[in-house]
Design a protein around this motif. Sequence first.
Motif, mmCIF file in Angstrom:
data_model
loop_
_atom_site.group_PDB
_atom_site.id
_atom_site.type_symbol
_atom_site.label_atom_id
_atom_site.label_comp_id
_atom_site.label_asym_id
_atom_site.label_seq_id
_atom_site.Cartn_x
_atom_site.Cartn_y
_atom_site.Cartn_z
ATOM 1 N N GLN A 188 0.827 -0.612 0.048
ATOM 2 C CA GLN A 188 0.267 0.024 -0.030
ATOM 3 C C GLN A 188 1.041 1.016 0.243
ATOM 4 O O GLN A 188 0.067 2.424 -0.911
ATOM 5 C CB GLN A 188 -0.589 -0.215 1.046
ATOM 6 N N ASP A 189 2.020 1.145 0.555
ATOM 7 C CA ASP A 189 2.527 2.604 0.935
ATOM 8 C C ASP A 189 4.049 2.114 0.421
ATOM 9 O O ASP A 189 5.043 3.680 1.045
ATOM 10 C CB ASP A 189 2.272 2.875 1.982
ATOM 11 N N PHE A 190 4.324 1.713 -0.311
ATOM 12 C CA PHE A 190 5.561 1.436 -0.989
ATOM 13 C C PHE A 190 6.174 3.266 -1.076
ATOM 14 O O PHE A 190 7.092 3.276 -0.642
ATOM 15 C CB PHE A 190 6.022 -0.061 -1.818
ATOM 16 N N ASP A 191 5.373 3.693 -2.428
ATOM 17 C CA ASP A 191 5.950 5.100 -3.076
ATOM 18 C C ASP A 191 6.049 5.725 -1.949
ATOM 19 O O ASP A 191 7.241 6.311 -2.085
ATOM 20 C CB ASP A 191 4.864 5.440 -4.088
ATOM 21 N N ALA A 192 5.157 5.929 -1.120
ATOM 22 C CA ALA A 192 5.201 7.146 0.438
ATOM 23 C C ALA A 192 6.803 7.466 0.886
ATOM 24 O O ALA A 192 7.199 7.896 1.725
ATOM 25 C CB ALA A 192 4.051 7.217 0.775
ATOM 26 N N VAL A 193 6.545 5.817 1.496
ATOM 27 C CA VAL A 193 7.586 5.354 1.787
ATOM 28 C C VAL A 193 8.979 5.768 1.572
ATOM 29 O O VAL A 193 9.873 6.354 2.031
ATOM 30 C CB VAL A 193 7.209 3.832 2.864
#
Lengths: 322, 322
Positions: B227-232
Amino acid sequence: MIALGGSTVDRSKWKRKSIVTLALTVLTSSQAILIVWSKRAGKYEYSVTTANFLVEALKCALSLAALTRIWRNEGVTEDNRLSTSWDEVSVYPIPAALYLIKNLLQYYIFAYVDAPGYQILKNFNIISTGVLYRIILKKKLSEIQWAAFILLCAGCTTAQLNSNSDRVLQTPFEGWLMAIFMALLSGFAGVYTEAIIKKRPSRNINVQNFWLYVFGMVFNAMAILVQDFDAVMNKGFFHGYSLITVLMILNHALSGLAVSMVMKYADNIVKVYSTSVAMLLTALTAVVSVFLFGFHLSLAFFLGSTVVSISVYLHSIGKLQR
Amino acid sequence: MIALGGSTVDRSKWKRKSIVTLALTVLTSSQAILIVWSKRAGKYEYSVTTANFLVEALKCALSLAALTRIWRNEGVTEDNRLSTSWDEVSVYPIPAALYLIKNLLQYYIFAYVDAPGYQILKNFNIISTGVLYRIILKKKLSEIQWAAFILLCAGCTTAQLNSNSDRVLQTPFEGWLMAIFMALLSGFAGVYTEAIIKKRPSRNINVQNFWLYVFGMVFNAMAILVQDFDAVMNKGFFHGYSLITVLMILNHALSGLAVSMVMKYADNIVKVYSTSVAMLLTALTAVVSVFLFGFHLSLAFFLGSTVVSISVYLHSIGKLQR
């Protein structure tokens, strides 16, 4: 409410109790439907006091009719004769007088709370009946039955919730006091009637009803004089009566007789459950009838009905374990 | 919940059970207050998946810290050693996997129902936990306890009613299905965790927790990737964290440990009651805190709380009579 392998007498008592309870539930349900119908038909144009008087008169007449049949079949006995002692008859005016006071107060409480709010406050009746039943008739309810009784009150109130219900919490102190006082009055009247009827178990119920309703007529006649004397004098006793008024009077009279029967053969607790379930059945009927027009069952009604159903179940469980 | 003249062992068990239940109630109450606080402070800017991962990591670390203390005091025994058999460890990933699936589904159900509606539908959890508790752990609830459980669900829902609640009834069929499926998932995960923990009663709870949370970390790491790979990657793991985020993570970790303790020393039913009562306490705290600003207690909340209180009472009564 279940006859566990009892004797034939027990079973016939249980059957009689079930029939009168069912009759009360059905009559109360249809009562509410008549009220909805009459509201659609327009405003009340008849005087409520004259209608109340006629309800008492009709109940009186029906009790007398039943008595004459009994006299013809069984002859006049100590238990079914109409004549009575001062000792027996002296308590009969009390419930009628209490109901009259309650009905008169009803006009004043609307200064503090609106009609839907009053419907919600009326659920205090459930608790007051339970408490007075315990105190006056000295009959014990089990812990589970008390829990069930509080649930019945909470469930009925939940089922009546709508977006305006919270307004009732802003009722001024005088309004709360009057609501509690009126609940105590009507609870006391109900429990006292049961005490009168049960005091002489062998006395024929129709004789007991006759005397109750004679005093009901007397006190309602007083209400006509106090509240509607001018209207009745100018417009006549039956002004504004319609088919639906007649049906409502008939229904109230029969419900009243059913209440008496429930008090003779069951008790006030059964009466409260019966009328509460009737309230839900009516609301459900109303929902079903407008369902076709896209009306939706409210979540509050569903939750309240669930709680009331569980209360009925717990009440019967509580009884079995006594 | 009352130790009726039991032995010292019984009493100490009961004491331990009470303490963990109270801890869970207090922690869950403060959880909701933190959520309200964080909402006031603004929108969530941190990624929820990283926070969930940290909660699991913290629980894991706390379990290890507790274990090292125990090893120092008692030495390493069969019951508190960390090494384990395939047979023991193979079941530990299952609850973590179920919670992951439930959390992923949570994003999709909002296509069918809004957040307040989802809060109401989440009360299905109460019923699903009861049913699965009965089926999987084969522990019987008495009739009164079943009635109490339905009341708990109805009462919690009533307490959450507001003028928009009826919208939830217009949830499309897919929404209902997902809500029920999610309730079954989370109920199953809870009951399954209890089954795992109780299967080896003598095994130290901190070892059991350690393994549960290791897999919790693994599955939450997967959630970050999904879900949050890009954001992290772009903003960093701790982007948007604030004091309140840290407090929430701390609180969730401690609540999680309390849930484990409740499952070890009590059961899922106690867990459900404890979190439901916490829900009411929180709402009440919120009401008290805004009371000064003229906010009024809603009638629905009052009625729901009454029903939940009676449910708690009936649950304990039902236990005594077993």
